[in-house]
Design a protein around this motif. Structure first.
Motif, short mmCIF file in Angstrom:
data_model
loop_
_atom_site.label_atom_id
_atom_site.label_comp_id
_atom_site.label_asym_id
_atom_site.label_seq_id
_atom_site.Cartn_x
_atom_site.Cartn_y
_atom_site.Cartn_z
N VAL A 2 0.84 -1.21 0.00
CA VAL A 2 0.00 0.00 0.00
C VAL A 2 0.86 1.25 0.00
O VAL A 2 0.58 2.24 -0.69
CB VAL A 2 -0.95 -0.04 1.22
N TRP A 3 1.97 1.22 0.76
CA TRP A 3 2.86 2.40 0.81
C TRP A 3 3.51 2.67 -0.54
O TRP A 3 3.57 3.81 -1.00
CB TRP A 3 3.92 2.18 1.88
N ARG A 60 2.40 1.70 -3.49
CA ARG A 60 1.39 2.13 -4.47
C ARG A 60 0.99 3.59 -4.25
O ARG A 60 0.81 4.34 -5.20
CB ARG A 60 0.17 1.21 -4.38
N SER A 61 0.87 4.00 -3.00
CA SER A 61 0.55 5.41 -2.73
C SER A 61 1.70 6.34 -3.12
O SER A 61 1.48 7.43 -3.66
CB SER A 61 0.22 5.59 -1.25
N SER A 110 1.65 6.66 -6.84
CA SER A 110 0.53 7.51 -7.24
C SER A 110 0.82 8.99 -6.98
O SER A 110 0.50 9.84 -7.80
CB SER A 110 -0.72 7.08 -6.46
N ASP A 111 1.49 9.29 -5.87
CA ASP A 111 1.85 10.69 -5.57
C ASP A 111 2.84 11.23 -6.60
O ASP A 111 2.69 12.37 -7.08
CB ASP A 111 2.43 10.79 -4.17
N GLU A 143 1.03 11.84 -9.88
CA GLU A 143 0.19 13.04 -9.83
C GLU A 143 1.05 14.31 -9.86
O GLU A 143 0.70 15.31 -10.50
CB GLU A 143 -0.67 13.01 -8.56
#
Length: 256
Positions: free
Chosen positions: A37-38, A40-41, A44-45, A48
């Motif tokens: 999860v870390w 992937r986040s 994603s950051d 973006e």
């Protein structure tokens, strides 16, 4: 025999079917874990942020160009920042230039500045510090290799507030600016012209027309004289001789 082969095929198919969900479930567990999860986040950051940067540069090209220029200039200054070895090399080069000149024609400012730096270097008191985009050369009280208490005690080292008074040179964009400024007109001894009048101590460089006229006269001086020039010179000499003879006759005819 055929029944044995059919049973073996069924067993292999069942084993493959059982292994596939196990692998898939393991990958799913890895994706749903804290580390997954870390990551992937984080991805994603970054995605973006890159998208916003591209969109912002497209919407405001002037602002993006200014920021890009500032960042590129900062990187260029950081990588072209001179170090201590470059300062010593530049100092020795300037010292050799002055050594090739006679003491009577050396510039006193250039010679005094270089000689003081050479003395500090020989004593081990010439130090260097890097401040990111610039470099500073400063003088210290002692050589760091000296086995004195004042030289080895950290509490007696040079404080930061005294650094501006001890600064000797500033290195920026591959140059040592104070050393280069002190070496300006290093082969001109200004003390030789102190006895001249004030209006003769400072001369301005000749203009373009004056330089062209001097170059033209220099080129003409290498040309062989023509017949017309010789005739003109002969006539001028004859005219001067006639003038001198007339003056002498006038003096003789004048009664005493």
């Amino acid at each position: 025999m055929s029944s044995f082969r059919a049973a073996r095929r069924m067993f292999c198919a069942a084993a493959e079917t059982a292994a596939t969900p196990a692998a898939g479930s393991r990958w799913q567990r890895l994706k749903q874990s804290k580390a997954g999860v870390w990551f992937r986040s984080l991805a994603s950051d970054y995605k973006e942020a890159c998208r916003e940067m591209v969109v912002g540069a497209w919407e405001r090209p002037i602002k993006a160009s200014v920021y890009g220029t500032l960042v590129g200039g900062a990187l260029a200054c950081f990588y072209s920042k001179p170090d201590k070895s470059s300062f010593e090399a530049a100092l020795l080069e300037r010292s050799n230039k002055l050594g090739l000149l006679s003491p009577w024609i050396r510039n006193a400012t250039s010679d005094g500045h270089v000689q003081s730096l050479i003395k500090l270097r020989n004593e081990g008191r010439l130090h260097h510090i890097s401040l990111g985009l610039i470099s500073l050369a400063y003088r210290a009280d002692f050589d760091p290799d000296v086995a004195l208490y004042e030289a080895q005690c950290s509490n007696l080292s040079v404080p930061w507030r005294e650094l501006p008074q001890r600064m000797l040179d500033v290195g920026f964009f591959g140059y040592w600016w104070i050393l280069d400024s002190k070496m300006k007109d290093y082969d001109v001894n200004e003390d030789e012209f102190k006895h001249l009048p004030e209006h003769m101590q400072h001369t301005s460089p000749p203009g373009i027309q004056e330089v062209e006229r001097i170059e033209k006269l220099h080129k003409e001086s290498w040309l062989p004289p023509t017949v017309e020039e010789e005739e003109t010179e002969r006539k001028e000499m004859d005219r001067k001789e006639e003038t001198i003879s007339e003056k002498s006759q006038t003096k003789e005819q004048t009664p005493a």
